[in-house]
Design an enzyme around this catalytic site. Structure first.
Site, PDB file in Angstrom:
ATOM      1  N   HIS A  97      -4.444   2.603   7.863  1.00 34.22           N
ATOM      2  CA  HIS A  97      -4.045   3.527   6.849  1.00 34.22           C
ATOM      3  C   HIS A  97      -4.769   5.255   7.382  1.00 34.22           C
ATOM      4  CE1 HIS A  97      -3.602   0.478   4.233  1.00 34.22           C
ATOM      5  NE2 HIS A  97      -4.552  -0.118   4.465  1.00 34.22           N
ATOM      6  N   GLU A 115     -10.580   1.625   2.170  1.00 35.70           N
ATOM      7  CA  GLU A 115     -10.512   0.413   1.249  1.00 35.70           C
ATOM      8  C   GLU A 115     -11.675  -0.402   1.498  1.00 35.70           C
ATOM      9  OE1 GLU A 115      -6.730  -0.738   2.479  1.00 35.70           O
ATOM     10  OE2 GLU A 115      -7.603  -2.376   3.623  1.00 35.70           O
ATOM     11  N   HIS A 172      -6.493  -3.167  11.077  1.00 33.99           N
ATOM     12  CA  HIS A 172      -7.036  -4.190  10.213  1.00 33.99           C
ATOM     13  C   HIS A 172      -5.951  -5.199   9.934  1.00 33.99           C
ATOM     14  CE1 HIS A 172      -6.345  -1.471   7.097  1.00 33.99           C
ATOM     15  NE2 HIS A 172      -5.913  -2.353   6.299  1.00 33.99           N
ATOM     16  N   ARG A 192       2.231   0.244   9.728  1.00 32.31           N
ATOM     17  CA  ARG A 192       2.312  -1.050  10.382  1.00 32.31           C
ATOM     18  C   ARG A 192       2.513  -0.811  11.702  1.00 32.31           C
ATOM     19  NH1 ARG A 192       6.742  -3.407   7.547  1.00 32.31           N
ATOM     20  NH2 ARG A 192       5.487  -3.781   5.701  1.00 32.31           N
TER      21      ARG A 192
END
Ligand code: ZN
Length: 317
Positions: A97, A115, A172, A192
């Site tokens: 991200h 996150e 991740h 992605r």
């Protein structure tokens, strides 16, 4: 008395999703490929409807706009957090991200995404993809462009009850069999990097290789700086798991009775096990709710596991 704002979750079917959100949480899911329950959400891609006297039928984003005093008048143009439960029946793609600055300029003013995950359940030998083994930005580019995934990806063993903080720019991936509660910035921007060459409806899913290379940080943090083992915390207290710029997350193992003062601008609660009474109102596994500003004294009685959060490194008001 201030209301408890119960929320009706939004569900997302995903190629990698399963049926545990129904089997273990009792949610009425749309299909056997349900990957995400957005429990506390106020995003254009998912906006939870509030159930509370006087507010029923409003979405969380509406309420945040129309009744800012319920959220301690924290300001900002959107509710800052998004809380999900994720059921990965298969491996998710390898992703990363952006931070606020990159997302703001490349994704129409979207927020970036910090996150964190609390592992509700996972297989005995579970490993997550966390970080990478490239030593520099140049090596990141080279390994990705040449598809050297085995050399590049860093796999880290995890177990039930672990807690993982994932900064923007961290490669991740959630792996098969993991059930997680995620607390994150209110953003839906994911790049992605690699999808194991899989096909979805006969076609590979879109990759965002260039943007990924732009945002991946090198070298990556060491695994021990990302994963915390928080299995045996003191009961009946709000144990702080992380406090960063965007959120502070707590775990509460309730067994019997405890009280605390809700003096944050607002206080998010997700019940991940058991059941309890909150000032006499029943709450149970799978419930997501917000205690608004000035809620005051909270008395909890029962046996439950709760993951709670507040926005930012919030000082009490
Ligand atoms: Zn992510």
């Amino acid at each position: 008395m201030k209301p408890i704002l119960f929320l009706t979750p939004v569900f997302k079917e995903m190629v990698w999703g399963g049926d545990r959100l129904h089997a273990e949480f009792g949610y009425d899911i749309p299909g056997d490929d349900t990957g995400e329950c957005w429990g506390i959400c106020a995003h254009p891609n998912g906006d939870a409807v509030v159930t509370a006297e006087g507010f029923t039928g409003k979405t969380l984003s509406q309420l945040f706009r129309e009744r800012p005093e319920l959220f301690g008048n924290i300001g900002g143009d959107r509710f800052p957090l998004l809380i999900k439960i994720i059921d990965a029946k298969a491996d998710l793609s390898i992703q990363v991200h952006p931070n606020d600055a990159y997302a703001g300029s490349h994704e129409n003013g979207s927020l970036g995404k910090m996150e964190c995950w609390y592992v509700l359940d996972c297989p005995k030998d579970a490993k997550l993809v966390l970080g990478h083994k490239a030593k520099s930005q140049g090596e990141v580019r080279e390994m990705i462009e040449q598809g050297k995934w085995e050399d590049f990806l860093q796999y880290v063993p995890v177990k039930k009850g672990d807690f993982i903080q994932i900064d923007p720019g961290t490669v991740h991936a959630i792996t098969t069999g993991c059930l997680l509660l995620e607390t994150q910035q209110n953003s839906d921007v994911t790049y992605r990097v690699y999808d194991y060459g899989r096909l979805s409806n006969g076609k590979p899913r879109e990759l965002h290789v260039q943007k990924s290379i732009d945002v991946i940080l090198a070298p990556a943090k060491a695994p021990e700086d990302m994963v915390k083992h928080v299995q045996n915390l003191p009961k009946n207290t709000l144990n702080e798991l992380i406090s960063c710029q965007y959120y502070t997350v707590f775990k509460l193992d309730l067994e019997g009775e405890m009280t605390f003062e809700q003096s944050y601008p607002f206080f998010n609660i997700s019940v991940t096990e058991g059941e309890a009474a909150l000032n006499g109102t029943a709450i149970k596994k799978g419930d997501h709710l917000i205690l608004p500003a000035d809620f005051g004294n909270v008395k909890l009685e029962g046996k439950a596991e709760i993951i709670a959060s507040v926005a930012g490194q919030m000082k009490k008001i």
